[in-house]
Design an enzyme around this catalytic site. Structure first.
Site, short mmCIF file in Angstrom:
data_model
loop_
_atom_site.label_atom_id
_atom_site.label_comp_id
_atom_site.label_asym_id
_atom_site.label_seq_id
_atom_site.Cartn_x
_atom_site.Cartn_y
_atom_site.Cartn_z
N THR A 71 125.00 73.12 51.25
CA THR A 71 124.67 71.67 51.00
C THR A 71 125.86 71.34 49.77
OG1 THR A 71 122.46 71.60 51.35
CG2 THR A 71 123.01 70.39 49.39
N ASN A 150 122.78 69.77 63.87
CA ASN A 150 121.53 70.53 63.45
C ASN A 150 120.18 70.28 64.22
OD1 ASN A 150 122.25 68.48 61.41
ND2 ASN A 150 119.98 68.65 60.88
N GLN A 178 126.28 74.70 61.57
CA GLN A 178 125.46 74.88 62.94
C GLN A 178 126.33 75.20 64.03
OE1 GLN A 178 122.08 74.85 63.35
NE2 GLN A 178 121.58 74.02 61.68
N SER A 198 127.69 78.12 56.10
CA SER A 198 126.49 78.60 55.26
C SER A 198 126.14 80.14 55.81
CB SER A 198 125.30 77.49 55.45
OG SER A 198 124.15 78.19 54.90
N GLY A 199 125.60 80.81 54.98
CA GLY A 199 125.29 82.08 55.27
C GLY A 199 124.10 82.30 55.98
N HIS A 200 122.91 81.59 55.42
CA HIS A 200 121.44 81.78 56.14
C HIS A 200 121.47 81.59 57.61
CE1 HIS A 200 119.37 78.08 55.70
NE2 HIS A 200 120.46 77.67 54.78
N THR A 236 128.73 82.15 37.35
CA THR A 236 128.92 83.38 37.66
C THR A 236 128.50 83.45 39.21
OG1 THR A 236 128.11 83.86 35.38
CG2 THR A 236 128.29 85.70 37.24
N CYS A 324 111.64 64.66 58.38
CA CYS A 324 112.99 65.17 57.79
C CYS A 324 112.61 66.19 56.74
CB CYS A 324 113.62 64.05 56.70
SG CYS A 324 113.10 63.55 55.39
#
Ligand code: PLP
Length: 393
Positions: A71, A150, A178, A198-200, A236, A324
């Protein structure tokens, strides 16, 4: 039985990813920008993670910017370029089926004086290059079209779209959140100036993402503060999360073809059974150009939320295509853009399979789904009308 078939929403974190991250919570917890040994250790882990991601995406490590997720990366790409290039032009182009991480910043730009064009898609969810040719003009500064959608999994001709954008002097961004779980992405070959991952979605941690920014591309900062990420993204850096993202990406490249084949075999079995055994359905998406994991169906005369809740009651996790992320009952903008009638779009469900699913689980989903659909239809006045021959969709 508990079955998770919502991998397009998120994936479980791979145990090896968790192990790679753990030391950076408790031992290597230094701030990567501190000058002492603790800081240097964290900085080394971050540099290694950046190298890994860069190698896989085929770019230089200094073109990789770590973010808090897809995002943020999407917001940064779209707003950052549009704002930076405002004096050149105020026109932005996106597709009508983007994720809300692009749709919402595009609306924000519109409210702040920019012109936004939303490219149409065909009935299978493909953006045609001619539509971009028609929409682009001298004032266009950025074109953003996702690689894989997605909701329906459709893959876009991004290489051609990038060429058109460049021919007209615009930058090209693509949301690969995706696509990256299933496709080898080389930013050079793709021709994109900015790429989001994105990592997840790749069995990595939530709250981790990357924006690839081609060297030489200038954009405004989204988050201002300290000098992290070469002074382009303050805050950070979440070292464990970025170590995890890099590890997940690395693992996802091992046996990618076999994993894709396996996941596609689950989806194909699911689709064959659904299409043979459940009447009055509509498959949404493009059967040739798509990622292997997603099957999206509209079940006529029933509501997606009803199906979702009853599947959940039976231990099965999926997503409703019509709700949504805010949980509203608005119809899916993706299905509407594809021309799916509103009433049909309300009965849509996205099933997304992953590497841990089994054929037995797929059969359990279909068997349960069949019962749920016929139960819901037995209570549906619309279905009664259909049986009486007076209802036309
Ligand atoms: N873009 C697409 C296509 C997505 O599917 C998602 C997540 O669902 C995002 C962006 C947002 O990514 P994140 O959850 O990492 O913020």
């Amino acid at each position: 039985m508990k079955v998770y078939a919502d991998h397009a929403a998120t994936t479980p974190c791979d145990e090896r990813v968790v192990q790679a991250m753990l030391p950076y919570f408790t031992e290597g917890y230094g701030n990567a920008n501190s000058l002492h040994a603790f800081g240097r250790d964290a900085a080394k882990a971050l540099a290694d993670a950046r190298d890994t991601v860069a190698k896989i995406l085929g770019c230089h490590p200094n073109e990789i910017y770590f973010t808090s997720g897809g995002t943020e990366a999407d917001n940064w790409a779209l707003k950052g370029v549009a704002l930076h290039k405002r004096s050149k032009g105020n026109h932005v182009i996106i597709s009508s089926i983007e994720h809300h991480a692009i749709l919402t910043p595009a609306e924000w730009l519109e409210q702040n004086g920019f012109r936004v064009t939303r490219l149409p898609v065909d009935s299978t969810g493909i953006v045609h290059p001619e539509a971009l040719e028609e929409a682009i003009d001298d004032e266009t500064t950025i074109v953003s079209v996702m690689y894989a959608n997605n909701e329906v999994g459709t893959i876009q001709p991004v290489k051609e779209l990038a060429e058109i954008a460049h021919k007209h002097g615009a930058l090209f961004h693509t949301d690969c959140v995706q696509a990256i779980p299933y496709m080898n992405i080389n930013v050079e070959e793709l021709g994109a100036d900015l790429v989001t991952i994105s990592g997840h979605k790749i069995y990595g941690p939530k709250g981790s993402g990357v924006l690839y920014i081609r060297n030489g591309v200038k954009l405004d900062k989204l988050i201002c503060g300290g000098g992290q990420e070469r002074s382009q993204r303050a805050g950070t850096v979440n070292v464990p999360a970025m170590v995890g993202l890099a590890k997940a990406l690395e693992l996802s490249r091992v046996d990618l073809d076999e994993t894709n084949k396996y996941i596609a075999s689950l989806r194909d079995h699911f689709e064959q059974r659904v299409e043979a055994e459940i009447p009055y359905i509509r498959q949404n998406g493009n059967k040739q150009h798509r990622v292997p994991s997603v099957a999206n169906y509209s079940f006529e005369f029933v509501e997606g939320e009803g199906i979702l809740m009853l599947l959940d009651f039976n231990g099965i996790a999926v997503s409703s295509g019509s709700a949504c992320s805010s949980g509203s009952l608005d119809p899916s903008h993706v299905l509407l853009a594809m021309g799916v009638p509103i009433e049909v779009s309300h009965g849509s469900i996205r099933f997304s399979f992953g590497k841990h699913n089994t054929m037995q689980e797929v059969d359990y989903i279909v068997n349960t789904l069949k019962q749920i659909i016929s139960r819901l239809r037995s209570m549906s006045p619309l279905f009664d009308l259909k049986k009486g021959g007076t209802y036309n969709v």
